[in-house]
Write an enzyme that holds these catalytic residues in place. Structure first.
Site, short mmCIF file in Angstrom:
data_model
loop_
_atom_site.label_atom_id
_atom_site.label_comp_id
_atom_site.label_asym_id
_atom_site.label_seq_id
_atom_site.Cartn_x
_atom_site.Cartn_y
_atom_site.Cartn_z
N SER A 187 40.54 35.84 -76.42
CA SER A 187 39.93 35.93 -77.75
C SER A 187 38.60 35.22 -77.86
O SER A 187 37.87 35.44 -78.82
CB SER A 187 40.90 35.38 -78.79
OG SER A 187 41.12 34.01 -78.58
N HIS A 215 45.77 39.94 -79.29
CA HIS A 215 44.54 40.66 -79.67
C HIS A 215 44.48 42.07 -79.12
O HIS A 215 43.44 42.71 -79.17
CB HIS A 215 43.32 39.86 -79.21
CG HIS A 215 43.20 38.54 -79.89
ND1 HIS A 215 42.57 38.38 -81.10
CD2 HIS A 215 43.68 37.32 -79.54
CE1 HIS A 215 42.65 37.11 -81.46
NE2 HIS A 215 43.32 36.44 -80.54
N LYS A 246 47.30 39.41 -86.84
CA LYS A 246 46.07 40.14 -86.51
C LYS A 246 46.25 41.61 -86.93
O LYS A 246 46.21 41.89 -88.11
CB LYS A 246 45.74 39.91 -85.05
CG LYS A 246 45.72 38.37 -84.79
CD LYS A 246 45.17 37.95 -83.51
CE LYS A 246 45.48 36.48 -83.22
NZ LYS A 246 45.12 35.52 -84.27
#
Ligand code: PMP
Length: 405
Positions: A187, A215, A246
């Site tokens: 990330s 992610h 997320k």
């Protein structure tokens, strides 16, 4: 005399005060007065484009996701007031785990209260005394903390470096238990892992493999399972960890696996057992979001389109980026030093653009970044506004841009 235990933070306190006295906006003082949509908020009275939220698929305001949460709070109350292994497992938690099993096509799913706790719990519980954890040097803090909490021996290998992983695995006793911990997307720089190489080496040395897809979930791979799916290594990955904070758009963490003994972890994994479970509204929203992400093909395509527009636009304007081409929905802009990073970040906020500011120890040594995370709901117009603001901020912060890129 009492020794002030906070004295060790004096240098940090002084550094923070120095930034504020230089007229930089307080990096820890950002308050969303109002959130208008996944891409826009009011911050200090100013209309702001959000470009640092990891809200990749824009699910936070999805009407079905919101309605599921509202129904659950009405039917089950505001919280569970208990651990998953006591009174804290509701029908909503089981439905959320069922959604995860369907999404990943795996036989087991365990929901934690955050992604941080999922890594903390899985890493520390899988590897114990006499075992080895072999992790990428750029691993997330939650993985490092899981290592500290385990009684295993810790071995780090150079970021995304298959040869270094192999060298280190070769030195370990063949009969010892080994857990190789990887991330699909890293990330900080927004780069992805060469999983086929890394996983093959891990397997050749008898290690189990855990991949954090925090992610990558939602938009990598034909089913949005993550980088490990896109790169075709699903059969060799033993555990996938992820987060709801997320792409899913709520809060929570999880691990999915086909391991036949997986369910015992519910009893021995301390960050799962010794904490209250997520509120029913959160898991109900998450379950609805996960099921919608299974078929979000158009959104995935749009996310990549918007990411390419931002990456290409910044590059064309002479900004230095952490990856040559866009590898994920994180576009990291390299900054020369701490002062310029802080000034650029603060100026962007004044101009109505929120991005993440990152520095060591969150980043690799000596790397200062402005990190942008793109949402499938960012319009081309918003991306173009952001590009203009970056250019304006660079002028105001005296940031040298490359002549051509
Ligand atoms: N793993 C990675 C790679 C992350 O980036 C993060 C959060 N930024 C986490 C785990 C933790 O997720 P959560 O926010 O759900 O605690």
């Amino acid at each position: 005399m009492t020794v002030d235990l906070l004295a060790k933070y004096d240098p940090l306190i002084a550094e923070h005060a120095g930034l504020l006295s230089a007229g930089i906006r307080d990096p820890f003082g950002i308050v969303m007065d109002k959130v208008l949509s996944p891409t826009e908020a009011i911050i200090k009275g100013q209309h702001t484009i959000l470009l640092g939220t990891y809200n990749y698929m824009g699910m936070t305001f999805d009407p079905d996701v919101v309605a599921a949460g509202q129904a659950a709070i009405r039917d089950y109350g505001a919280g569970t007031t208990g651990s998953r292994v006591l009174n804290g497992t509701y029908q909503t938690h089981k439905e959320c785990e069922a959604a995860l099993k369907d999404f990943y096509g795996m036989s087991h799913a365990m929901v934690f209260s955050t992604g941080y706790q999922a890594n903390l719990g899985m890493v520390s519980t899988l590897a114990g005394k006499g075992d080895f954890i072999i992790l990428d040097a750029d691993s997330h803090a939650s993985i490092y903390d899981g290592c500290k909490m385990s009684n295993a021996d810790i071995v780090r290998f150079r970021h995304n470096d298959a040869a270094d992983l192999e060298k280190r695995l070769k030195r370990l006793p063949a009969e010892a238990g080994k857990l190789v911990v990887l991330e699909g997307v890293y990330s900080m720089l927004g780069d992805i892992a060469p999983l086929p190489e890394l996983v093959a080496i891990a397997k050749a040395h008898g290690a189990m493999v855990l991949v954090d897809e925090a992610h990558g979930m939602g938009f990598f791979g034909p089913n949005g399972r993550g980088v490990y799916e896109e790169q075709g290594v699903a059969d060799d990955v033993d555990f996938v960890v992820g987060t709801f904070s997320k792409s899913v758009g709520t809060v929570g963490g999880f691990c999915v696996s086909n391991h036949p003994k997986f369910e015992i972890l519910r009893l021995v994994c301390r960050p799962y057992t010794f904490t209250a479970s997520l509120p029913p509204a959160v898991v109900a929203s998450a379950a609805t979001s996960i099921r919608k992400l299974m078929t979000a093909h158009d959104k995935r395509a749009r996310l990549w389109e918007a990411t390419r527009r931002l990456h290409g636009g910044l590059k064309a304007r002479g900004f230095r980026l952490a990856t040559e081409t866009p590898e994920s929905a994180i576009v990291s802009v390299l900054m020369p030093d701490q002062e310029t990073t802080a000034l650029m970040w603060s100026t962007l906020i004044e101009l109505g653009v929120y991005v993440n500011m990152s520095r060591p120890p969150a980043t690799p040594a000596g790397v200062f970044l402005l990190r942008c995370s793109i949402c499938a709901l960012h319009s081309d117009e918003q991306i173009d506004i952001v590009l203009g603001k970056f250019e304006q901020a660079a002028q105001m912060a005296n940031l040298a841009l490359h002549e051509h890129a």
